[in-house]
Design a protein around this motif. Structure first.
Motif, mmCIF file in Angstrom:
data_model
loop_
_atom_site.group_PDB
_atom_site.id
_atom_site.type_symbol
_atom_site.label_atom_id
_atom_site.label_comp_id
_atom_site.label_asym_id
_atom_site.label_seq_id
_atom_site.Cartn_x
_atom_site.Cartn_y
_atom_site.Cartn_z
ATOM 1 N N SER A 95 4.428 0.952 11.824
ATOM 2 C CA SER A 95 4.454 1.149 10.805
ATOM 3 C C SER A 95 6.280 1.026 10.761
ATOM 4 O O SER A 95 6.704 0.512 10.063
ATOM 5 N N LEU A 118 -0.108 -2.565 -0.920
ATOM 6 C CA LEU A 118 0.328 -2.229 -2.181
ATOM 7 C C LEU A 118 -1.742 -2.243 -2.492
ATOM 8 O O LEU A 118 -1.705 -0.805 -2.357
ATOM 9 N N VAL A 119 -1.609 -3.080 -1.949
ATOM 10 C CA VAL A 119 -3.132 -3.227 -2.313
ATOM 11 C C VAL A 119 -4.023 -2.558 -1.364
ATOM 12 O O VAL A 119 -4.967 -2.019 -2.029
ATOM 13 N N THR A 120 -3.391 -1.643 -0.302
ATOM 14 C CA THR A 120 -3.764 -1.462 0.437
ATOM 15 C C THR A 120 -4.661 -0.127 0.173
ATOM 16 O O THR A 120 -5.483 0.399 0.554
ATOM 17 N N GLN A 121 -2.974 0.192 -0.406
ATOM 18 C CA GLN A 121 -3.703 1.355 -0.767
ATOM 19 C C GLN A 121 -4.708 1.797 -1.521
ATOM 20 O O GLN A 121 -5.169 2.892 -1.658
ATOM 21 N N MET A 122 -5.218 0.787 -2.462
ATOM 22 C CA MET A 122 -6.033 1.383 -3.253
ATOM 23 C C MET A 122 -7.429 0.977 -2.618
ATOM 24 O O MET A 122 -8.926 1.301 -3.339
ATOM 25 N N CYS A 153 -6.175 4.530 11.066
ATOM 26 C CA CYS A 153 -4.624 4.136 10.356
ATOM 27 C C CYS A 153 -4.808 2.819 9.606
ATOM 28 O O CYS A 153 -4.015 2.628 9.196
ATOM 29 N N THR A 154 -6.176 2.533 8.910
ATOM 30 C CA THR A 154 -6.094 1.915 7.778
ATOM 31 C C THR A 154 -4.905 2.631 6.531
ATOM 32 O O THR A 154 -4.832 1.897 5.695
ATOM 33 N N VAL A 157 -1.049 3.661 8.063
ATOM 34 C CA VAL A 157 -0.189 2.538 8.527
ATOM 35 C C VAL A 157 0.695 1.503 7.342
ATOM 36 O O VAL A 157 1.707 1.450 7.112
ATOM 37 N N PRO A 158 -0.052 1.223 6.478
ATOM 38 C CA PRO A 158 0.166 0.683 5.014
ATOM 39 C C PRO A 158 1.194 1.405 4.607
ATOM 40 O O PRO A 158 2.371 0.837 3.852
ATOM 41 N N PHE A 159 0.502 2.562 4.559
ATOM 42 C CA PHE A 159 1.420 3.936 2.925
ATOM 43 C C PHE A 159 2.632 4.248 4.434
ATOM 44 O O PHE A 159 3.666 4.279 4.412
ATOM 45 N N THR A 161 4.306 2.494 6.415
ATOM 46 C CA THR A 161 5.510 1.343 6.333
ATOM 47 C C THR A 161 5.822 1.132 5.273
ATOM 48 O O THR A 161 7.363 1.040 5.234
ATOM 49 N N TRP A 162 5.024 1.295 4.767
ATOM 50 C CA TRP A 162 6.032 1.671 2.893
ATOM 51 C C TRP A 162 7.007 2.525 2.878
ATOM 52 O O TRP A 162 8.477 2.369 2.492
ATOM 53 N N LEU A 276 9.157 8.932 0.107
ATOM 54 C CA LEU A 276 7.883 8.074 -0.535
ATOM 55 C C LEU A 276 8.113 7.280 -2.222
ATOM 56 O O LEU A 276 7.780 6.594 -2.108
ATOM 57 N N GLY A 280 8.753 3.643 -2.879
ATOM 58 C CA GLY A 280 8.115 2.787 -4.080
ATOM 59 C C GLY A 280 9.205 2.184 -4.500
ATOM 60 O O GLY A 280 8.436 1.172 -5.372
ATOM 61 N N THR B 232 6.527 5.563 -10.260
ATOM 62 C CA THR B 232 6.285 5.004 -9.014
ATOM 63 C C THR B 232 4.479 6.036 -8.907
ATOM 64 O O THR B 232 3.980 6.175 -8.209
ATOM 65 N N ILE B 239 -4.338 5.798 -8.758
ATOM 66 C CA ILE B 239 -4.671 4.849 -7.489
ATOM 67 C C ILE B 239 -5.707 6.096 -6.752
ATOM 68 O O ILE B 239 -7.064 5.748 -6.400
ATOM 69 N N ASN B 243 -9.865 7.196 -6.596
ATOM 70 C CA ASN B 243 -10.563 7.227 -5.397
ATOM 71 C C ASN B 243 -10.716 8.145 -4.608
ATOM 72 O O ASN B 243 -11.220 8.167 -3.135
#
Lengths: 283, 310
Positions: A95, A118-122, A153-154, A157-159, A161-162, A276, A280, B232, B239, B243
């Motif tokens: 990341s 962002l979508v991966t967060q969901m 990591c799924t 990693v996205p989080f 990176t953000w 964070l 965002g 934010t 989300i 979840n």
């Protein structure tokens, strides 16, 4: 205007001050009580099914001794540490580079990559867990810690990176330019100049990944089958089953887990939120 | 064409080089499972017909393609629980996010004042956030236990009767909501406190000179000043709550009956409890994702139209 008739911001009547303290004390009590209660239970030997709890009874560390000496607690602790450690190292490596690229370069795919993160967060655990389980099963990785590191990591990693993008955004671009004038490649600039400056951000995201892996339940429940390989989150559930309820042991184990995590947390939390929200809002 | 790709590559090679590892890893760990999940949702896969390695024995896949049958069953089938669970998930999400935000904001405003012992309060109030989820779930189970929980003990001594907090449908649902509120308030509080401290003090001074009341100051300076932070944390809050798996799974396992199941825990129990119905779990997963992506698109559009960055 005299100060007796006009109250400036930050000045209060004694009654308002008292009310303020009462509200905050009440909220603090609610925040602290559950943890305090676990602490009290953990010091009660033999708390299993008795209908009353005497708070001021003589306390002892019997539960702690039992948990450390006679259960798999230490093995689970070690498992949690190693899973969380490798998740953190692997996740940060990925990341940090991606976060830097997203912060500094405008390249084709930039926007869609941000959107993907962002979508991966969901992604609910429900959607990935079955295919990941089948994938791990096929690779023969079910019941290994490797499967957990990859699964975590799924999420991390996205989080991260953000969040790291937010930290890199806060480092002035002039530093990159200075590096380039001195003949560094973008990768060299990143490695020699930016990474050291972003160290607080790295530390915070590392801590986030660690906590995430430390407390994860769903993947750990589904992927790990043998007792020796369980992480704390799964292992502790075995203390309270349909057939036996060893609340005292569970309480002692909970306190042992909370103390180190809590301590580190208090050093990191202020930066955690800053990173964070920065990541965002500056999409 | 080839020349253009080449030029583009030369110009952006560092950027692409740095994001490729992430794209690859996410491609394998998220992209492939997602593709697989979509595929499984069109099949009748369950634990008996999915490929597995049992010792040295390789068992191949033997499930078959059933088209949209799972979706029809889940959305319109006579025994489907999808709509009731979705309704419960929405109630759960809205209540959690609403109380996270309002309580977090209230505490942040209080903590943002000059006051003795402020840093002590701050540390105490953040505590729930520092506790690993499985520990807080356990703590609350202990507190709410029917027979030896402290809540019933106190209520009983006060002569108010005892309640089966985690065993009664309504009470169990209210309990898990309350627990999640307890867990989530500190994050909102800290984020909003950061936002409050970033609002320039001159704005308040100017408003005071103009004779604005405290309420007017809150409404016209504080609240708008928090907009980016609020946007934010509400987006993330929705989300995350939608979840959220661990608390419900650890405290009630979705029970009693299905009284505290939200979509995520429901899908998990379809996939990993009883006969493992991977296809139906995958179908639920895809539907959850559709709901959330739809939400994020609407949310982003709303933010854009009110002038936010993204």
């Amino acid at each position: 205007m005299s100060s007796s008739t006009y109250r400036k911001r930050g000045e209060r009547s004694p009654a308002a001050s008292a009310l303020l303290h009462v509200i905050l004390l009440g909220a603090s009590f609610i925040a602290v009580f559950p943890v305090l209660w676990v602490l009290i239970i953990s010091l009660r030997p033999g708390f299993a099914g008795s209908s009353e709890v005497h708070v001021f009874e003589a306390s002892s560390f019997d539960n702690y001794e039992y948990v450390v000496a006679k259960t798999k607690f230490l093995a689970w602790f070690g498992n949690s540490i190693s899973v969380a450690f490798f998740t953190t190292i692997f996740g940060i490596f990925l990341s940090a580079t991606a976060g830097y690229a997203l912060s500094r370069f405008r390249f084709p795919g930039h926007r869609s990559l941000m959107w993907t993160f962002l979508v991966t967060q969901m992604f609910p655990v429900a959607i990935l867990i079955v295919p990941l389980y089948n994938l791990m099963n096929r690779l023969g990785w079910v019941n290994t810690h490797t499967s957990l590191v990859f699964a975590y990591c799924t999420v991390t990693v996205p989080f991260c990176t953000w969040m790291l993008k937010g930290y890199f955004d806060a480092i002035p671009a002039e530093i990159d330019e200075a590096g380039r004038v001195d003949g560094l490649t973008p990768v060299g600039t990143f490695w020699r100049l930016i990474l050291p400056l972003a160290r607080p951000g790295i530390a915070v995201t590392a801590f986030y990944s660690f906590l995430q892996a430390w407390g994860e339940v769903a993947y750990a429940t589904a992927f790990i089958t043998s007792d020796d390989k369980k992480t704390l989150a799964v292992g502790l559930q075995t203390f309270v089953t349909q057939f036996k309820q060893e609340w005292g042991y569970l309480a002692a184990a909970s306190i042992l887990i909370t103390i180190p995590a809590g301590l580190v947390f208090f050093f990191a939390q202020r930066h955690l939120v800053a990173g964070l929200t920065a990541g965002g809002t500056k999409g | 064409m080839a020349g253009r790709v080449r030029r583009s590559w030369d110009k952006h090679k560092y950027a692409w080089g740095m994001v490729i590892p992430v794209v690859l890893v996410l491609g394998v760990l998220v992209g492939y499972p997602l593709y697989r999940g979509v595929y499984l949702s069109f099949t009748d896969a369950n634990e008996q017909n999915v490929a597995a390695t049992i010792g040295a024995l390789q068992v191949p896949d033997s499930f078959s393609f059933v088209g949209l049958r799972n979706y029809v069953d889940v959305l319109f089938g006579p025994n489907t629980k999808f709509w009731s669970v979705l309704g419960r998930t929405v109630v759960w999400t809205i209540s959690c996010v609403f109380f996270h935000y309002t309580i977090g904001l209230g505490l942040a405003v209080l903590l943002n004042r000059q006051l003795r012992g402020r840093s002590v309060y701050r540390v105490l109030l953040i505590l729930p956030w520092a506790v690993p989820t499985f520990v807080s779930s356990f703590a609350w189970k202990l507190i709410l236990a029917r027979d030896n929980g402290i809540v019933n003990h106190v209520l009983g001594n006060l002569g108010l009767g005892t309640f089966d907090w985690l065993g009664n449908d309504t009470l169990a649902f209210l309990s898990v909501i309350a627990i999640n509120i307890w867990v989530g308030v500190p994050f909102n509080m800290v984020a909003l406190l950061g936002g409050l401290q970033a609002i320039p003090a001159e704005l308040y001074e100017a408003a005071e000179v103009d004779g604005a009341s405290p309420w007017q100051r809150f409404w016209h300076i504080t609240f708008p000043g928090l907009r980016t932070v609020s946007a934010t944390i509400i987006l993330l809050g929705v989300i995350w709550s939608f979840n959220l798996f661990a608390i419900i799974f650890l405290v009630t396992r979705g029970g009693p009956g299905d009284a505290t199941q939200i979509l995520v825990t429901y899908a998990f129990s379809a996939a990993f409890e009883g006969i493992r119905d991977y296809a139906v779990a995958a179908t639920y997963g895809i539907l959850i994702l559709c709901v959330l992506v739809g939400y994020a698109l609407v949310y982003r559009r709303a933010l854009r139209s009110s002038g936010e960055v993204w």
